[in-house]
Design a protein around this motif. Sequence first.
Motif, PDB file in Angstrom:
ATOM      1  N   LEU A 142       0.833  -1.201   0.000  1.00 43.07           N
ATOM      2  CA  LEU A 142       0.000   0.000   0.000  1.00 43.07           C
ATOM      3  C   LEU A 142       0.871   1.255   0.000  1.00 43.07           C
ATOM      4  CD1 LEU A 142      -2.764   1.383   0.164  1.00 43.07           C
ATOM      5  CD2 LEU A 142      -2.613   1.166   2.661  1.00 43.07           C
ATOM      6  N   ILE A 143       1.942   1.244   0.777  1.00 39.85           N
ATOM      7  CA  ILE A 143       2.853   2.393   0.820  1.00 39.85           C
ATOM      8  C   ILE A 143       3.432   2.648  -0.562  1.00 39.85           C
ATOM      9  CG2 ILE A 143       5.091   3.188   1.695  1.00 39.85           C
ATOM     10  CD1 ILE A 143       4.335   1.848   4.361  1.00 39.85           C
ATOM     11  N   LEU A 144       3.935   1.612  -1.216  1.00 37.48           N
ATOM     12  CA  LEU A 144       4.541   1.773  -2.542  1.00 37.48           C
ATOM     13  C   LEU A 144       3.511   2.240  -3.571  1.00 37.48           C
ATOM     14  CD1 LEU A 144       6.941  -1.289  -2.606  1.00 37.48           C
ATOM     15  CD2 LEU A 144       7.522   1.106  -2.200  1.00 37.48           C
ATOM     16  N   GLU A 145       2.313   1.684  -3.507  1.00 36.47           N
ATOM     17  CA  GLU A 145       1.248   2.096  -4.432  1.00 36.47           C
ATOM     18  C   GLU A 145       0.886   3.574  -4.224  1.00 36.47           C
ATOM     19  OE1 GLU A 145      -3.473   1.144  -4.978  1.00 36.47           O
ATOM     20  OE2 GLU A 145      -2.151  -0.525  -4.476  1.00 36.47           O
ATOM     21  N   ASN A 146       0.752   3.978  -2.967  1.00 35.18           N
ATOM     22  CA  ASN A 146       0.385   5.370  -2.680  1.00 35.18           C
ATOM     23  C   ASN A 146       1.516   6.329  -3.032  1.00 35.18           C
ATOM     24  OD1 ASN A 146      -2.114   4.554  -1.903  1.00 35.18           O
ATOM     25  ND2 ASN A 146      -1.819   4.899   0.274  1.00 35.18           N
ATOM     26  N   ILE A 147       2.764   5.911  -2.870  1.00 38.51           N
ATOM     27  CA  ILE A 147       3.886   6.764  -3.259  1.00 38.51           C
ATOM     28  C   ILE A 147       3.863   6.988  -4.769  1.00 38.51           C
ATOM     29  CG2 ILE A 147       6.403   6.816  -3.506  1.00 38.51           C
ATOM     30  CD1 ILE A 147       6.560   5.621  -0.685  1.00 38.51           C
ATOM     31  N   LYS A 148       3.569   5.954  -5.534  1.00 38.38           N
ATOM     32  CA  LYS A 148       3.467   6.117  -6.992  1.00 38.38           C
ATOM     33  C   LYS A 148       2.355   7.099  -7.341  1.00 38.38           C
ATOM     34  CE  LYS A 148       5.214   1.564  -8.252  1.00 38.38           C
ATOM     35  NZ  LYS A 148       4.889   0.259  -8.827  1.00 38.38           N
ATOM     36  N   ASP A 149       1.212   6.981  -6.669  1.00 34.47           N
ATOM     37  CA  ASP A 149       0.096   7.901  -6.915  1.00 34.47           C
ATOM     38  C   ASP A 149       0.463   9.338  -6.546  1.00 34.47           C
ATOM     39  OD1 ASP A 149      -1.445   5.764  -7.785  1.00 34.47           O
ATOM     40  OD2 ASP A 149      -2.549   5.572  -5.888  1.00 34.47           O
ATOM     41  N   LEU A 150       1.111   9.506  -5.398  1.00 33.66           N
ATOM     42  CA  LEU A 150       1.506  10.848  -4.971  1.00 33.66           C
ATOM     43  C   LEU A 150       2.542  11.446  -5.917  1.00 33.66           C
ATOM     44  CD1 LEU A 150       1.704  10.192  -1.121  1.00 33.66           C
ATOM     45  CD2 LEU A 150       0.035  11.635  -2.295  1.00 33.66           C
ATOM     46  N   ASN A 151       3.473  10.614  -6.388  1.00 30.86           N
ATOM     47  CA  ASN A 151       4.470  11.097  -7.348  1.00 30.86           C
ATOM     48  C   ASN A 151       3.807  11.582  -8.631  1.00 30.86           C
ATOM     49  OD1 ASN A 151       6.660  10.648  -5.691  1.00 30.86           O
ATOM     50  ND2 ASN A 151       7.165   8.673  -6.585  1.00 30.86           N
ATOM     51  N   SER A 152       2.797  10.869  -9.088  1.00 36.58           N
ATOM     52  CA  SER A 152       2.119  11.296 -10.317  1.00 36.58           C
ATOM     53  C   SER A 152       1.359  12.606 -10.107  1.00 36.58           C
ATOM     54  CB  SER A 152       1.189  10.200 -10.843  1.00 36.58           C
ATOM     55  OG  SER A 152       0.100  10.001  -9.975  1.00 36.58           O
ATOM     56  N   LEU A 153       0.862  12.835  -8.887  1.00 35.00           N
ATOM     57  CA  LEU A 153       0.154  14.083  -8.588  1.00 35.00           C
ATOM     58  C   LEU A 153       1.062  15.308  -8.706  1.00 35.00           C
ATOM     59  CD1 LEU A 153      -2.071  13.211  -5.504  1.00 35.00           C
ATOM     60  CD2 LEU A 153      -2.825  13.796  -7.802  1.00 35.00           C
ATOM     61  N   VAL A 154       2.330  15.147  -8.329  1.00 39.11           N
ATOM     62  CA  VAL A 154       3.251  16.290  -8.381  1.00 39.11           C
ATOM     63  C   VAL A 154       4.006  16.344  -9.700  1.00 39.11           C
ATOM     64  CG1 VAL A 154       3.509  16.494  -5.888  1.00 39.11           C
ATOM     65  CG2 VAL A 154       5.104  15.067  -7.180  1.00 39.11           C
ATOM     66  N   GLY A 155       3.648  15.471 -10.656  1.00 40.07           N
ATOM     67  CA  GLY A 155       4.254  15.540 -11.980  1.00 40.07           C
ATOM     68  C   GLY A 155       5.636  14.923 -12.056  1.00 40.07           C
ATOM     69  N   GLU A 156       5.791  13.734 -11.526  1.00 41.45           N
ATOM     70  CA  GLU A 156       7.078  13.050 -11.567  1.00 41.45           C
ATOM     71  C   GLU A 156       7.603  12.979 -13.001  1.00 41.45           C
ATOM     72  OE1 GLU A 156       8.938   8.926  -9.870  1.00 41.45           O
ATOM     73  OE2 GLU A 156       6.956   8.832 -10.756  1.00 41.45           O
ATOM     74  N   GLY A 157       8.844  13.393 -13.193  1.00 40.91           N
ATOM     75  CA  GLY A 157       9.477  13.330 -14.501  1.00 40.91           C
ATOM     76  C   GLY A 157       9.147  14.501 -15.412  1.00 40.91           C
ATOM     77  N   ILE A 158       8.317  15.419 -14.955  1.00 39.48           N
ATOM     78  CA  ILE A 158       7.935  16.574 -15.763  1.00 39.48           C
ATOM     79  C   ILE A 158       8.810  17.763 -15.371  1.00 39.48           C
ATOM     80  CG2 ILE A 158       6.092  18.206 -16.286  1.00 39.48           C
ATOM     81  CD1 ILE A 158       4.112  15.927 -15.767  1.00 39.48           C
ATOM     82  N   SER A 159       9.379  18.409 -16.366  1.00 37.51           N
ATOM     83  CA  SER A 159      10.225  19.573 -16.107  1.00 37.51           C
ATOM     84  C   SER A 159       9.376  20.787 -15.751  1.00 37.51           C
ATOM     85  CB  SER A 159      11.075  19.895 -17.333  1.00 37.51           C
ATOM     86  OG  SER A 159      11.945  18.826 -17.608  1.00 37.51           O
ATOM     87  N   GLN A 160       9.963  21.662 -14.943  1.00 35.51           N
ATOM     88  CA  GLN A 160       9.309  22.902 -14.557  1.00 35.51           C
ATOM     89  C   GLN A 160      10.137  24.066 -15.072  1.00 35.51           C
ATOM     90  OE1 GLN A 160       9.153  22.558 -10.299  1.00 35.51           O
ATOM     91  NE2 GLN A 160       7.368  21.231 -10.338  1.00 35.51           N
ATOM     92  N   ILE A 161       9.500  25.205 -15.240  1.00 37.86           N
ATOM     93  CA  ILE A 161      10.199  26.403 -15.692  1.00 37.86           C
ATOM     94  C   ILE A 161      10.878  27.061 -14.498  1.00 37.86           C
ATOM     95  CG2 ILE A 161       9.946  28.692 -16.698  1.00 37.86           C
ATOM     96  CD1 ILE A 161       7.556  27.573 -18.269  1.00 37.86           C
ATOM     97  N   GLU A 162      12.166  27.294 -14.646  1.00 34.66           N
ATOM     98  CA  GLU A 162      12.935  28.002 -13.624  1.00 34.66           C
ATOM     99  C   GLU A 162      13.381  29.333 -14.225  1.00 34.66           C
ATOM    100  OE1 GLU A 162      16.938  27.459 -10.887  1.00 34.66           O
ATOM    101  OE2 GLU A 162      16.503  26.015 -12.451  1.00 34.66           O
TER     102      GLU A 162
END
Length: 87
Positions: free
Chosen positions: A5-25
């Motif tokens: 459950l921890i690993l599944e929820n971490i994957k979900d939370l990572n997708s919420l914050v845009g894992e692997g997506i670049s941001q403008i700095e």
Amino acid sequence: IDFDLILENIKDLNSLVGEGISQIEHTPRGARLRRPEPLPLTLYQNGMVVGHGAFRPYQHPGTQQCLQDIMDGYFPSELQPHYPDGV
């Protein structure tokens, strides 16, 4: 502790914050794309390590709260002051 459950929820939370997506700095000369630095979480049989911090046994109340937040589907409350948008 339900590690699946921890690993599944971490994957979900990572997708919420845009894992692997670049941001403008923004820089003084314009802007550039930057990938946010991940915060590693290492789970052991008897405890965990967040980032490059100290080993935290599962019996410690702070560790239990952190894992409970994740199992409930939330970002750990202890990380919110440093990462208000998630990490």
